[in-house]
Design a protein around this motif. Structure first.
Motif, PDB file in Angstrom:
ATOM      1  N   ALA A  89       1.102  -1.723  -0.080  1.00 34.93           N
ATOM      2  CA  ALA A  89       0.530   0.479   0.099  1.00 34.93           C
ATOM      3  C   ALA A  89       0.610   0.914  -0.064  1.00 34.93           C
ATOM      4  O   ALA A  89       1.902   1.472   0.819  1.00 34.93           O
ATOM      5  N   VAL A  90       0.104   2.258  -0.976  1.00 34.50           N
ATOM      6  CA  VAL A  90       1.022   3.812  -0.563  1.00 34.50           C
ATOM      7  C   VAL A  90       0.117   4.537   0.262  1.00 34.50           C
ATOM      8  O   VAL A  90      -1.057   4.446   0.256  1.00 34.50           O
ATOM      9  N   ILE A  91       1.103   5.432   1.432  1.00 38.46           N
ATOM     10  CA  ILE A  91       0.309   6.063   2.707  1.00 38.46           C
ATOM     11  C   ILE A  91       0.513   7.299   2.093  1.00 38.46           C
ATOM     12  O   ILE A  91       1.146   8.102   1.313  1.00 38.46           O
ATOM     13  N   GLU A  92      -0.957   7.973   1.824  1.00 38.15           N
ATOM     14  CA  GLU A  92      -1.098   9.038   1.241  1.00 38.15           C
ATOM     15  C   GLU A  92      -1.069  10.912   2.769  1.00 38.15           C
ATOM     16  O   GLU A  92      -0.463  11.133   2.419  1.00 38.15           O
ATOM     17  N   SER A  93      -1.730   9.931   3.947  1.00 36.30           N
ATOM     18  CA  SER A  93      -2.030  10.916   4.890  1.00 36.30           C
ATOM     19  C   SER A  93      -1.842  10.500   5.354  1.00 36.30           C
ATOM     20  O   SER A  93      -2.683   9.017   5.442  1.00 36.30           O
ATOM     21  N   MET A  94      -1.981  11.124   7.133  1.00 35.64           N
ATOM     22  CA  MET A  94      -2.338   9.852   8.270  1.00 35.64           C
ATOM     23  C   MET A  94      -2.743  11.574   9.222  1.00 35.64           C
ATOM     24  O   MET A  94      -1.850  12.745   9.354  1.00 35.64           O
ATOM     25  N   ALA A  95      -3.241  11.734  10.275  1.00 32.84           N
ATOM     26  CA  ALA A  95      -3.478  12.233  10.738  1.00 32.84           C
ATOM     27  C   ALA A  95      -3.951  11.698  12.746  1.00 32.84           C
ATOM     28  O   ALA A  95      -3.862  11.304  12.913  1.00 32.84           O
ATOM     29  N   ILE A  96      -3.223  13.287  13.275  1.00 33.05           N
ATOM     30  CA  ILE A  96      -3.190  12.063  14.757  1.00 33.05           C
ATOM     31  C   ILE A  96      -3.600  13.347  15.770  1.00 33.05           C
ATOM     32  O   ILE A  96      -3.266  14.719  15.225  1.00 33.05           O
ATOM     33  N   THR A  97      -3.967  13.123  16.498  1.00 31.05           N
ATOM     34  CA  THR A  97      -4.819  13.833  17.583  1.00 31.05           C
ATOM     35  C   THR A  97      -5.211  12.953  19.359  1.00 31.05           C
ATOM     36  O   THR A  97      -4.453  11.717  19.150  1.00 31.05           O
ATOM     37  N   ALA A  98      -5.068  13.603  20.272  1.00 28.71           N
ATOM     38  CA  ALA A  98      -4.920  13.242  21.364  1.00 28.71           C
ATOM     39  C   ALA A  98      -5.440  13.771  22.228  1.00 28.71           C
ATOM     40  O   ALA A  98      -6.114  14.588  22.340  1.00 28.71           O
ATOM     41  N   GLN A  99      -5.890  13.090  23.669  1.00 29.31           N
ATOM     42  CA  GLN A  99      -6.893  13.620  24.595  1.00 29.31           C
ATOM     43  C   GLN A  99      -6.685  12.788  25.793  1.00 29.31           C
ATOM     44  O   GLN A  99      -6.153  12.073  26.197  1.00 29.31           O
ATOM     45  N   THR A 100      -6.485  13.722  27.357  1.00 32.03           N
ATOM     46  CA  THR A 100      -6.797  13.438  27.866  1.00 32.03           C
ATOM     47  C   THR A 100      -7.985  13.896  29.176  1.00 32.03           C
ATOM     48  O   THR A 100      -8.132  15.024  28.897  1.00 32.03           O
ATOM     49  N   GLU A 101      -7.884  13.552  30.679  1.00 34.95           N
ATOM     50  CA  GLU A 101      -9.297  14.115  30.972  1.00 34.95           C
ATOM     51  C   GLU A 101      -8.365  14.666  31.966  1.00 34.95           C
ATOM     52  O   GLU A 101      -8.468  15.470  32.681  1.00 34.95           O
ATOM     53  N   ALA A 102      -6.991  14.757  32.251  1.00 35.22           N
ATOM     54  CA  ALA A 102      -6.544  14.726  33.249  1.00 35.22           C
ATOM     55  C   ALA A 102      -6.161  16.814  33.750  1.00 35.22           C
ATOM     56  O   ALA A 102      -5.739  17.736  34.310  1.00 35.22           O
ATOM     57  N   PHE A 103      -5.897  17.173  31.669  1.00 35.60           N
ATOM     58  CA  PHE A 103      -6.237  18.653  31.627  1.00 35.60           C
ATOM     59  C   PHE A 103      -6.392  18.350  30.051  1.00 35.60           C
ATOM     60  O   PHE A 103      -5.914  18.122  29.234  1.00 35.60           O
ATOM     61  N   GLU A 104      -6.709  20.264  29.721  1.00 36.41           N
ATOM     62  CA  GLU A 104      -6.723  20.563  28.696  1.00 36.41           C
ATOM     63  C   GLU A 104      -5.499  20.529  27.178  1.00 36.41           C
ATOM     64  O   GLU A 104      -4.676  21.559  27.932  1.00 36.41           O
ATOM     65  N   ILE A 105      -5.864  19.754  26.693  1.00 38.52           N
ATOM     66  CA  ILE A 105      -4.627  20.184  25.267  1.00 38.52           C
ATOM     67  C   ILE A 105      -4.787  21.289  24.753  1.00 38.52           C
ATOM     68  O   ILE A 105      -6.345  20.763  24.108  1.00 38.52           O
ATOM     69  N   VAL A 106      -4.579  21.935  24.733  1.00 35.08           N
ATOM     70  CA  VAL A 106      -3.999  23.302  23.961  1.00 35.08           C
ATOM     71  C   VAL A 106      -3.696  23.165  22.536  1.00 35.08           C
ATOM     72  O   VAL A 106      -4.112  24.815  21.639  1.00 35.08           O
ATOM     73  N   LYS A 107      -2.309  22.410  21.769  1.00 29.79           N
ATOM     74  CA  LYS A 107      -1.806  22.688  21.019  1.00 29.79           C
ATOM     75  C   LYS A 107      -1.844  21.201  20.667  1.00 29.79           C
ATOM     76  O   LYS A 107      -1.861  20.169  21.431  1.00 29.79           O
ATOM     77  N   PRO A 108      -1.254  21.010  19.148  1.00 24.77           N
ATOM     78  CA  PRO A 108      -1.501  19.460  19.094  1.00 24.77           C
ATOM     79  C   PRO A 108      -0.120  18.655  19.232  1.00 24.77           C
ATOM     80  O   PRO A 108       0.553  19.317  19.828  1.00 24.77           O
ATOM     81  N   VAL A 109      -0.811  17.307  19.578  1.00 25.65           N
ATOM     82  CA  VAL A 109       0.688  16.944  20.169  1.00 25.65           C
ATOM     83  C   VAL A 109       1.843  15.630  18.990  1.00 25.65           C
ATOM     84  O   VAL A 109       0.800  15.776  17.751  1.00 25.65           O
ATOM     85  N   THR A 110       2.711  16.218  18.876  1.00 26.85           N
ATOM     86  CA  THR A 110       3.017  15.969  17.757  1.00 26.85           C
ATOM     87  C   THR A 110       3.905  14.110  18.042  1.00 26.85           C
ATOM     88  O   THR A 110       3.554  14.037  19.098  1.00 26.85           O
ATOM     89  N   SER A 111       4.094  13.689  16.633  1.00 28.93           N
ATOM     90  CA  SER A 111       5.153  12.538  17.675  1.00 28.93           C
ATOM     91  C   SER A 111       5.988  12.571  17.871  1.00 28.93           C
ATOM     92  O   SER A 111       7.232  13.271  17.573  1.00 28.93           O
ATOM     93  N   CYS A 112       6.458  11.229  18.361  1.00 31.09           N
ATOM     94  CA  CYS A 112       7.721  11.654  19.060  1.00 31.09           C
ATOM     95  C   CYS A 112       9.215  10.811  18.298  1.00 31.09           C
ATOM     96  O   CYS A 112       8.506  10.720  16.513  1.00 31.09           O
ATOM     97  N   GLY A 113      10.471  10.614  18.054  1.00 33.29           N
ATOM     98  CA  GLY A 113      10.960  10.769  17.527  1.00 33.29           C
ATOM     99  C   GLY A 113      11.272   9.253  16.939  1.00 33.29           C
ATOM    100  O   GLY A 113      11.429   9.235  15.628  1.00 33.29           O
ATOM    101  N   GLY A 114      10.438   7.917  17.660  1.00 36.66           N
ATOM    102  CA  GLY A 114      10.669   6.953  17.266  1.00 36.66           C
ATOM    103  C   GLY A 114       9.995   6.832  16.788  1.00 36.66           C
ATOM    104  O   GLY A 114       9.910   6.311  15.194  1.00 36.66           O
ATOM    105  N   CYS A 115       8.803   7.391  16.075  1.00 31.82           N
ATOM    106  CA  CYS A 115       7.465   6.829  15.065  1.00 31.82           C
ATOM    107  C   CYS A 115       8.153   7.701  14.242  1.00 31.82           C
ATOM    108  O   CYS A 115       7.769   7.680  12.997  1.00 31.82           O
ATOM    109  N   LEU A 116       8.529   8.898  14.417  1.00 30.27           N
ATOM    110  CA  LEU A 116       8.558  10.106  12.615  1.00 30.27           C
ATOM    111  C   LEU A 116       9.907   8.813  12.285  1.00 30.27           C
ATOM    112  O   LEU A 116       9.808   8.884  10.507  1.00 30.27           O
TER     113      LEU A 116
END
Length: 164
Positions: A89-116
């Motif tokens: 398969a060929v990957i065109e695009s991907m979207a990543i998001t995050a959520q926690t009840e501990a605090f409000e996430i106000v900026k997009p969460v980016t991928s870690c170095g291993g994932c990159l």
């Protein structure tokens, strides 16, 4: 000595409503992926949605383990699933998001170095760019058109795997 300046280009949006319908759908799917997150220790859910050519969307979510290093990030869960289920398969695009009840996430969460690095390997394998969208559920969205913009010095060694 030579000093070199490195620049990257990314798009910044106030919210998902500014994205194309296709990218909005991918973000919505990444939000859906949060439901399968197994994150009882950090309580920090991450969801990934990956669009393949042809339109198929593959989901992934972070999977924790009591022995922390044994868990896996959402991006790698989805990418390795693609690698084993749809190896050509060929990957065109991907979207990543995050959520926690501990605090409000106000900026997009980016991928870690291993994932990159894994994302870069898929981009290299398919010899075409993968667009990446980092999406904050209630706010800002960042988009790059290639993993190379995120990891310009990713590990590459062409002699590995060769018969030289």
């Amino acid at each position: 000595m030579k000093s070199i300046n490195l620049n990257i280009t990314f798009e910044q949006y106030a919210g998902v409503e500014e994205l194309s319908k296709s990218d909005q759908e991918l973000c919505s799917s990444s939000k859906q992926a949060l439901d399968s997150s197994y994150s009882p220790y950090s309580k920090f859910k991450v969801g990934t949605a990956i669009r393949l050519t042809g339109g198929k969307i593959v989901l992934g979510s972070n999977q924790e383990n009591l022995a922390y290093p044994s868990g896996l990030c959402a991006e790698r869960v989805a990418l390795f699933s693609i690698g084993s289920t749809y190896p050509d398969a060929v990957i065109e695009s991907m979207a990543i998001t995050a959520q926690t009840e501990a605090f409000e996430i106000v900026k997009p969460v980016t991928s870690c170095g291993g994932c990159l690095q894994v994302m870069a390997e898929f981009e290299r394998k398919q010899n075409s760019p993968i667009a990446v969208i980092f999406y904050c559920l209630n706010g800002e969205v960042l988009k790059v058109h290639s993993v190379k913009d995120l990891l310009p010095f990713g590990f590459v060694e062409d002699r590995l795997g060769s018969k030289a």
